[in-house]
Write a protein that holds these residues in place. Structure first.
Motif, PDB file in Angstrom:
ATOM      1  N   UNK A 106      50.582  34.420  26.312  1.00 29.23           N
ATOM      2  CA  UNK A 106      51.561  35.824  26.478  1.00 29.23           C
ATOM      3  C   UNK A 106      50.706  36.937  27.157  1.00 29.23           C
ATOM      4  N   UNK A 107      49.580  37.226  26.642  1.00 29.04           N
ATOM      5  CA  UNK A 107      48.853  38.252  27.105  1.00 29.04           C
ATOM      6  C   UNK A 107      48.312  38.014  28.445  1.00 29.04           C
ATOM      7  N   UNK A 108      47.974  36.874  28.889  1.00 26.67           N
ATOM      8  CA  UNK A 108      47.846  36.314  30.336  1.00 26.67           C
ATOM      9  C   UNK A 108      48.532  36.476  31.196  1.00 26.67           C
ATOM     10  N   UNK A 109      50.216  36.297  30.886  1.00 26.33           N
ATOM     11  CA  UNK A 109      51.139  36.494  31.557  1.00 26.33           C
ATOM     12  C   UNK A 109      51.345  37.954  31.811  1.00 26.33           C
ATOM     13  N   UNK A 110      51.071  38.817  30.893  1.00 26.37           N
ATOM     14  CA  UNK A 110      51.407  40.078  31.301  1.00 26.37           C
ATOM     15  C   UNK A 110      50.351  40.853  31.902  1.00 26.37           C
ATOM     16  N   UNK A 111      49.005  40.310  31.970  1.00 24.14           N
ATOM     17  CA  UNK A 111      47.955  41.020  32.615  1.00 24.14           C
ATOM     18  C   UNK A 111      48.242  40.451  34.304  1.00 24.14           C
ATOM     19  N   UNK A 112      48.703  39.099  34.354  1.00 23.60           N
ATOM     20  CA  UNK A 112      49.115  38.687  35.694  1.00 23.60           C
ATOM     21  C   UNK A 112      50.167  39.349  36.286  1.00 23.60           C
TER      22      UNK A 112
END
Length: 407
Positions: A106-112
């Motif tokens: 989920x954090x990866x999606x937000x950073x992307x």
């Protein structure tokens, strides 16, 4: 009958009517001196003043355009800093040690998503339709995403200076430097954990301990390797080595590898946390520039590929700590760029205020020199009107006299 009477009366009436017309024009236009013949000195003074007003008006227009453009640039930097701050919080959340794999994704999606937001900010256009951060290539989209996901800067580092006044020039454009010039790691060194590490060791930067040595290391091209082996007593020791461009390897430091161990390498202070295993290693490389897009992409990848074993979690923490330091570098870079823009805007604001004061002074001088004195003009108009009416009445009376008619 003596025609001279009529001739003189007609000439006098014509002159009075001309004077009336002149007074009426002065009152309606507010200008008393409209031709050089009326007052050569005043007319010339007004011409000079009007030239000054034209120049000041031109300066004001240029100032307004540049202030608008640089105001948009400053707002862009504010948006960049907001995105960086948001990503910093996401990385800190990932480093708290309790984040699950699902949360990591989920954090990866937000950073992307933040990377895409950043790309949009970097490609912002100003009110004049040109790209804000493309340098002199304002008509070309400066940051272009490639098929492999990387972002390439298509702008340049050119500057455009506009003369705002006789003693002030200002840059009218910004470059993409703030998006591509941040350094890896802490700005001096970047630490990478070997992917084969089996221990839980993490090597963290504690800041520059020796500025001269740190500068030399950062400007050089000779990385340092910190490797871990088993000591004769069964413990783990570290050995820091550096290989020169000539192929000569030098041992810089060695000692027990326990959590909390401090090392100073390449002028930078480091602290070892966790428990490294024999066979583990770290590479300390001189920091090199990386675009903010590369940085955000790396963070996304680290979060997406985070492992669940203690060793994998340590590698993730190592990478994220380096990325967090790099985010700090970008925060400083963008803050500096925004501050420089702010200084320029402040100078433009002062010049604009000065121009406004000068315009008022020059306009007042022009108005005083050739402007209509309304009280005097209205009085003269009233007197002349009365005189003309009286003259016309007298002439009419004389015309109607029977004796005058006979004559």
């Amino acid at each position: 009958m003596d025609l001279a009477f009529f001739t003189n009366f007609s000439a006098s009436l014509t002159a009075q009517e001309a004077e009336l017309n002149t007074l009426q024009e002065e009152i309606s236009s507010g200008v008393a001196v409209q031709t050089p013949e009326q007052n050569p000195s005043a007319f010339e003074t007004a011409l000079i003043g009007n030239d000054q007003l034209s120049a000041l008006n031109g300066d004001t227009t240029s100032l307004g355009d540049i202030q608008g453009q640089l105001g948009d640039v400053s707002n862009g930097y504010t948006s960049v800093l907001s995105e960086i701050s948001d990503v910093q919080q996401l990385v800190l959340g990932a480093l708290n040690g309790t984040t699950s794999n699902q949360n990591m994704q989920s954090l990866a999606t937000q950073v992307s998503a933040a990377e895409q937001q950043m790309l949009g900010i970097a490609n912002t256009t100003g009110s004049n339709g040109t790209f804000l951060f493309g340098g002199t290539r304002g008509t070309v989209q400066p940051f272009q995403e490639q098929p492999d996901g990387s972002v390439v800067y298509m702008g340049d580092g050119g500057q455009s200076q506009a003369e705002i006044s006789s003693d002030l020039s200002a840059s009218t454009i910004a470059t993409g430097e703030a998006f591509i010039s941040g350094l890896q790691g802490d700005g001096t060194a970047s630490v990478t954990a070997a992917s084969t590490n089996t221990g839980t060791g993490v090597l963290l930067s504690d800041g520059v301990g020796n500025p001269t040595a740190a500068t030399a290391f950062q400007q050089g091209n000779e990385p340092i390797t910190v490797s871990f082996t088993t000591s004769g007593t069964g413990g783990v020791i570290y050995t820091a080595t550096q290989t020169s461009s000539a192929g000569v390897t030098t041992t810089l430091a060695t000692g027990p590898a326990t959590s909390g161990t401090s090392l100073t390498l390449g002028g930078v202070d480091f602290q070892l946390t966790g428990t490294p295993a024999a066979g583990d290693s770290f590479t300390i490389s001189p920091s090199r520039p990386q675009s903010v897009f590369t940085l955000l992409s790396n963070i996304t990848t680290t979060l997406q590929t985070a492992g669940s074993t203690p060793a994998a979690a340590a590698i993730t923490r190592q990478n994220l700590n380096q990325d967090l330091s790099a985010l700090d570098q970008y925060q400083q870079t963008v803050t500096t760029a925004q501050a420089q823009t702010g200084v320029t805007l402040q100078s433009l604001s002062k010049t604009s205020a000065s121009n406004a004061t000068q315009e008022t002074e020059v306009q007042n001088n022009v108005d005083t020199t050739i402007g209509t004195n309304f009280p005097a003009a209205l009085t003269a108009l009233d007197q002349n009107t009365t005189a003309v009416e009286a003259a016309m009445k007298a002439f009419s009376t004389v015309q109607n006299l029977s004796l005058f008619s006979v004559i």
